[in-house]
Design a protein around this motif. Structure first.
Motif, PDB file in Angstrom:
ATOM      1  N   VAL A 331       0.806  -1.218   0.000  1.00  0.00           N
ATOM      2  CA  VAL A 331       0.000   0.000   0.000  1.00  0.00           C
ATOM      3  C   VAL A 331       0.839   1.268   0.000  1.00  0.00           C
ATOM      4  O   VAL A 331       0.317   2.355   0.131  1.00  0.00           O
ATOM      5  CB  VAL A 331      -0.961   0.026   1.220  1.00  0.00           C
ATOM      6  CG1 VAL A 331      -1.956  -1.092   1.117  1.00  0.00           C
ATOM      7  CG2 VAL A 331      -0.192  -0.052   2.530  1.00  0.00           C
ATOM      8  N   PHE A 339      -9.409   1.191  -2.072  1.00  0.00           N
ATOM      9  CA  PHE A 339      -8.802  -0.026  -1.543  1.00  0.00           C
ATOM     10  C   PHE A 339      -9.912  -0.931  -1.027  1.00  0.00           C
ATOM     11  O   PHE A 339     -11.070  -0.517  -0.915  1.00  0.00           O
ATOM     12  CB  PHE A 339      -7.771   0.282  -0.453  1.00  0.00           C
ATOM     13  CG  PHE A 339      -8.322   0.964   0.769  1.00  0.00           C
ATOM     14  CD1 PHE A 339      -8.701   0.243   1.887  1.00  0.00           C
ATOM     15  CD2 PHE A 339      -8.451   2.354   0.811  1.00  0.00           C
ATOM     16  CE1 PHE A 339      -9.204   0.865   3.023  1.00  0.00           C
ATOM     17  CE2 PHE A 339      -8.947   2.988   1.935  1.00  0.00           C
ATOM     18  CZ  PHE A 339      -9.326   2.243   3.043  1.00  0.00           C
ATOM     19  N   ARG A 384      -1.830   8.673   3.406  1.00  0.00           N
ATOM     20  CA  ARG A 384      -2.402   7.384   2.995  1.00  0.00           C
ATOM     21  C   ARG A 384      -1.786   6.233   3.770  1.00  0.00           C
ATOM     22  O   ARG A 384      -2.497   5.357   4.285  1.00  0.00           O
ATOM     23  CB  ARG A 384      -2.178   7.192   1.494  1.00  0.00           C
ATOM     24  CG  ARG A 384      -2.771   5.910   0.904  1.00  0.00           C
ATOM     25  CD  ARG A 384      -2.562   5.924  -0.603  1.00  0.00           C
ATOM     26  NE  ARG A 384      -3.249   4.840  -1.270  1.00  0.00           N
ATOM     27  CZ  ARG A 384      -2.664   3.683  -1.594  1.00  0.00           C
ATOM     28  NH1 ARG A 384      -1.403   3.473  -1.285  1.00  0.00           N
ATOM     29  NH2 ARG A 384      -3.363   2.754  -2.225  1.00  0.00           N
ATOM     30  N   LEU A 388      -4.020   3.942   6.327  1.00  0.00           N
ATOM     31  CA  LEU A 388      -4.212   2.511   6.095  1.00  0.00           C
ATOM     32  C   LEU A 388      -3.556   1.684   7.194  1.00  0.00           C
ATOM     33  O   LEU A 388      -4.044   0.605   7.544  1.00  0.00           O
ATOM     34  CB  LEU A 388      -3.678   2.127   4.721  1.00  0.00           C
ATOM     35  CG  LEU A 388      -4.392   2.788   3.529  1.00  0.00           C
ATOM     36  CD1 LEU A 388      -3.898   2.199   2.217  1.00  0.00           C
ATOM     37  CD2 LEU A 388      -5.894   2.660   3.632  1.00  0.00           C
ATOM     38  N   VAL A 398      -5.880  -4.809   4.590  1.00  0.00           N
ATOM     39  CA  VAL A 398      -6.031  -3.788   3.545  1.00  0.00           C
ATOM     40  C   VAL A 398      -5.417  -4.319   2.254  1.00  0.00           C
ATOM     41  O   VAL A 398      -4.235  -4.711   2.240  1.00  0.00           O
ATOM     42  CB  VAL A 398      -5.351  -2.467   3.940  1.00  0.00           C
ATOM     43  CG1 VAL A 398      -5.368  -1.485   2.769  1.00  0.00           C
ATOM     44  CG2 VAL A 398      -6.055  -1.855   5.147  1.00  0.00           C
ATOM     45  N   ALA A 400      -4.815  -2.928  -1.530  1.00  0.00           N
ATOM     46  CA  ALA A 400      -4.918  -1.728  -2.341  1.00  0.00           C
ATOM     47  C   ALA A 400      -5.054  -2.069  -3.806  1.00  0.00           C
ATOM     48  O   ALA A 400      -4.514  -3.057  -4.284  1.00  0.00           O
ATOM     49  CB  ALA A 400      -3.692  -0.844  -2.136  1.00  0.00           C
ATOM     50  N   ASP A 401      -5.820  -1.235  -4.544  1.00  0.00           N
ATOM     51  CA  ASP A 401      -5.937  -1.408  -5.982  1.00  0.00           C
ATOM     52  C   ASP A 401      -4.646  -0.955  -6.666  1.00  0.00           C
ATOM     53  O   ASP A 401      -3.930  -0.107  -6.150  1.00  0.00           O
ATOM     54  CB  ASP A 401      -7.105  -0.595  -6.522  1.00  0.00           C
ATOM     55  CG  ASP A 401      -8.434  -1.274  -6.208  1.00  0.00           C
ATOM     56  OD1 ASP A 401      -8.415  -2.293  -5.490  1.00  0.00           O
ATOM     57  OD2 ASP A 401      -9.470  -0.780  -6.678  1.00  0.00           O
TER      58      ASP A 401
END
Length: 401
Positions: A331, A339, A384, A388, A398, A400-401
């Motif tokens: 991330v 996400f 960020r 996260l 988590v 993340a994209d």
């Protein structure tokens, strides 16, 4: 609009009436193509068998449970399910393996589809009166009947996947046989009555389980007497804490009951309607007992047996990474605001994640329970990373994209 009313007995009656006699009509299950997944070994602390996250959670929230009473997963896996939603789960190397969490998720999706295909259930929900809706609003976390049942289905799968970490303590080396032995022994009911919800959900997300199993001569599974006693003492400590926080909030702090629940439910995660509003002489159990839960368990186990027999999973080659369940490696870098939190599974999770992010001055646009997707605006890569990390520190994974 009718004022919400807290009444656990009436809420149980309402849910039983809504469920009816055929909650999950038969819908054909089509096996998905081979499901690729990646696995990562969890890193236990030096001199112990728990990860840092597991140990810290145990020390803060699980007394009088000790590390010796806890089993940890050896691996965390990630994959995308047949609905296109990223997922995460855990397994123990050499036991039932990664097929269990993946099959659990596909079973959950199958039962959700069957629930949505039930016209009788939809009609009963639509006909629900204001008084009954007020009880659900005042007593349950998720309130909407469809959401309540869907989350009950997901909780059954969570219990199955979590207890599969203990398969090595049993004579069962087949996932379907293990699931049926759990059901025969009443372990799904034991989770609903002897555990408290936050412990079960949080330990599941961390890949740990604080009980021991024993098998009867016919292979039926049950908790050891020591496990039952430990669960009882942990639950009583949690209830006592909830009542103490509520008494202080409504007494010394002068808050109304609703204001107290809102403040401490969101900010400290110490109390909820499950315990804070309960009569001190009463011990809580799942609202689905004793009427709805058996039908959920029966449908879940038999669907799981069919799914696990036909499911094909394939491990993707990748660099093996030894990691905590909530590492930051995937991330870092930019300010991308989309996400996924695959182990978010109820309205409480939604509130917690939103509260954590907004507490970091993050603008939150969406926290979607079905897709597990979160959309937010981050001010910088550092903001960020920190935000996260705070979500992970709350016990969530988590992706993340």
């Amino acid at each position: 609009m009718t004022t919400p009313r807290y009444d656990r007995a009436d809420a149980s009656r309402i849910l039983a009436d809504l469920a009816g006699s055929d909650l999950f009509p038969t819908v054909p299950w089509a096996a998905p193509p081979p499901v690729p997944f990646r696995s990562h070994r969890l890193a236990a602390e030096a001199g112990g068998h728990l990860t840092l996250s597991q140990r810290l959670y145990l020390e803060r929230f699980m007394r009088p449970c000790t590390p010796t009473e806890v089993t940890s997963a050896t691996h965390r896996i990630t994959w995308t399910d047949s609905a296109g939603v990223p997922n995460t789960g855990h397994f123990v190397d050499g036991e039932l393996g990664p097929v269990v969490p993946i099959a659990v998720r596909e079973t959950t999706l199958a039962l959700w589809r069957r629930l949505d295909a039930n016209p009788g259930f939809a009609a009963r929900v639509a006909a629900l009166g204001e008084g009954d809706r007020a009880v659900l609003d005042g007593t349950t976390t998720d309130r909407d009947p469809r959401d309540i049942v869907r989350i009950g289905v997901e909780a059954a799968g969570r219990a199955l996947a979590q207890h599969a970490l203990l398969a090595g303590q049993t004579p069962h080396d087949d996932a379907g046989t293990f699931a049926r032995a759990m059901a025969r022994g009443g372990l799904f009911t034991a989770v609903a009555s002897q555990w408290y919800w936050e412990l079960q959900a949080s330990t599941y997300r961390r890949g740990m389980i604080p009980v021991r199993l024993e098998a009867t001569p016919d292979g039926t599974l049950r908790y050891t007497a020591g496990s039952v006693e430990t669960l009882r003492r942990m639950k009583e400590a949690t209830i006592a804490q909830a009542h103490a926080v509520m008494a202080r909030a409504t007494g010394e702090e002068g808050l109304s009951v609703e204001a107290a629940v809102h403040r401490y439910h969101d900010q400290l995660d110490l109390i909820s309607r499950q315990y804070a509003l309960l009569d001190p002489r009463t011990r809580p159990r799942c609202l689905a007992l004793p009427t709805v839960l058996p039908s959920v368990v029966d449908a879940y186990v038999e669907t799981f047996v069919a799914v696990v027999a036909r499911l094909d999973i394939v491990e993707e080659p990748h660099d093996t990474v030894v990691e905590e369940p909530h590492d930051t490696s995937n991330v870092d870098g930019d300010t991308g605001g989309v996400f996924h939190v695959p182990d978010m599974n109820c309205k409480h999770c939604q509130m917690t994640i939103r509260s954590v992010l907004e507490g970091m001055d993050v603008t939150v646009h969406e926290v979607d329970l079905e897709s597990k997707r979160v959309v937010a605006d981050f001010r910088s890569p550092r903001n960020r990373r920190r935000a996260l990390a705070a979500v992970r520190d709350s016990g969530y994974t988590v992706l993340a994209d």
